[in-house]
Design an enzyme around this catalytic site. Sequence first.
Site, PDB file in Angstrom:
ATOM      1  CG  HIS A 251      -0.824   0.434  12.268  1.00  0.00           C
ATOM      2  ND1 HIS A 251      -2.684   0.590  11.578  1.00  0.00           N
ATOM      3  CD2 HIS A 251       0.108   0.034  10.901  1.00  0.00           C
ATOM      4  CE1 HIS A 251      -1.396  -0.388  10.156  1.00  0.00           C
ATOM      5  NE2 HIS A 251      -0.682  -0.224   9.808  1.00  0.00           N
TER       6      HIS A 251
ATOM      7  NE  ARG B 156      10.145  -4.824   8.543  1.00  0.00           N
ATOM      8  CZ  ARG B 156       9.502  -5.956   9.037  1.00  0.00           C
ATOM      9  NH1 ARG B 156       9.436  -6.729   9.732  1.00  0.00           N
ATOM     10  NH2 ARG B 156       9.450  -6.649   7.790  1.00  0.00           N
TER      11      ARG B 156
ATOM     12  CE1 TYR C 136      10.470   1.124   8.651  1.00  0.00           C
ATOM     13  CE2 TYR C 136       8.962   0.570  10.805  1.00  0.00           C
ATOM     14  CZ  TYR C 136       9.480   0.469   9.472  1.00  0.00           C
ATOM     15  OH  TYR C 136       8.616  -0.813   8.195  1.00  0.00           O
TER      16      TYR C 136
ATOM     17  CB  ILE D   6      -0.312  -0.254   1.415  1.00  0.00           C
ATOM     18  CG1 ILE D   6      -1.984   0.636   1.166  1.00  0.00           C
ATOM     19  CG2 ILE D   6      -0.560   0.174   2.375  1.00  0.00           C
ATOM     20  CD1 ILE D   6      -2.768   0.824   0.087  1.00  0.00           C
ATOM     21  CB  ALA D   7       4.292   2.216   1.224  1.00  0.00           C
TER      22      ALA D   7
ATOM     23  CE  LYS E  27      -7.681  -1.695   5.647  1.00  0.00           C
ATOM     24  NZ  LYS E  27      -7.585  -2.687   5.468  1.00  0.00           N
TER      25      LYS E  27
ATOM     26  CG  ASP F 173      -6.408  -6.537   5.256  1.00  0.00           C
ATOM     27  OD1 ASP F 173      -5.642  -7.313   6.539  1.00  0.00           O
ATOM     28  OD2 ASP F 173      -6.415  -5.749   4.075  1.00  0.00           O
TER      29      ASP F 173
END
Length: 327
Positions: free
Chosen positions: A78, A36, A57, A14-15, A96, A177
């Site tokens: 998250h 990472r 990060y 999704i990034a 989400k 999801d």
Amino acid sequence: MDAIRWGILGAGGIAATVAADIAGVPGNELAAVAARDGERAAAFAQRHGVARSYGSYAQLLADAGVDVVYLATTHAQHHEQALLTLRAGKPLLVEKAFTLNAREAREVVAEARQRGLFCMEAMWLRLQPLVRRCAELAADGTIGNVLGVRADLSKLFPYDPAHRLYDPAQGGGALLDLGVYPATFCWLLLGRPDSVQASGSLAPTGTDVTVGMQWLHGDRLSQIYCSAAGPSPFGALVTGTDGWLRLEPRLHRATRLVVHVGDNEYVIEQPPPEGNGYRYEVAEVARCLRAGELESPLVPLDDTVGILEVLDEARRQLGVRYPADEG
Ligand SMILES: NC(=O)c1ccc[n+]([C@@H]2O[C@H](COP(=O)([O-])OP(=O)(O)OC[C@H]3O[C@@H](n4cnc5c(N)ncnc54)[C@H](OP(=O)(O)O)[C@@H]3O)[C@@H](O)[C@H]2O)c1
């Protein structure tokens, strides 16, 4: 403010999709990405035109050239990563499901409010023009008194115990999801339910696969369906005393809103958005940051927390537990 400079945590699926939409909204730029693995981050940066990449990060969170962080990691990460981001003084947009459960969500929201930092769940459904139009028409009495809402989001995730959807440690399950979308839609139309009934099937790993929920709001009813075992063409139907509103084809990518009142019917068409569908949420984050708003009125944090409270109860009824639920 000049261009909003975005930093992305996590270089996964999704990034990549949302990165293209950040780049596609004027006044926004891709400043940094962290993964990472530094090589993966560098490859992502090169592919998507991101200015800087980091192999941790923490390095991105220390980058003074990042105005807002988009948290695109898996559900189970998250909570911790949102808190780290806020403690680094950065506003953030969290994919989400916002967190695994309501307890975690309340902690993130409290941190954001205490620090006076913008925070929003990446619930892009709520920013889709047809979804907003549907909610407006229901609220203004176009179909009389609203009686009930039915909503569905389903998609095949082939069974793989290592996939995040089937791994309880990663916050797997159809509800977090997929179900979070129809749940958000029903909440948008009818608000917090008084009671919840959930039933469904579980994978051998213990995550939920197909779930049906009924929410009772006074004398009104929401019916929510989601499945990770196969697709469904159904979007959403809002019924009222004088007619109905139907979103088609699928809830999160609706292009048609059928308005049926008495014997009359008309259709509001919305062509598929430019880009991948996330430009509205990017634009809303940028608008809030420029206006100095700490929460989006279109995606209120109290709703994010409330919906997770209901999903917690649904998971309790289904017997789906995450390690984080013990915390
Ligand atoms: N809005 C939407 O339409 C939409 C669509 C799909 C997914 N999502 C949401 O986006 C999030 C990510 O989903 P995805 O499909 O992009 O997943 P994905 O391709 O597996 O990517 C997840 C990312 O999470 C990061 N990560 C950090 N710590 C991790 C850990 N301990 N274990 C596994 N991954 C870890 C990884 O980052 P590194 O790159 O650092 O390794 C990885 O790139 C989920 O919350 C999902 O619900 C939203």
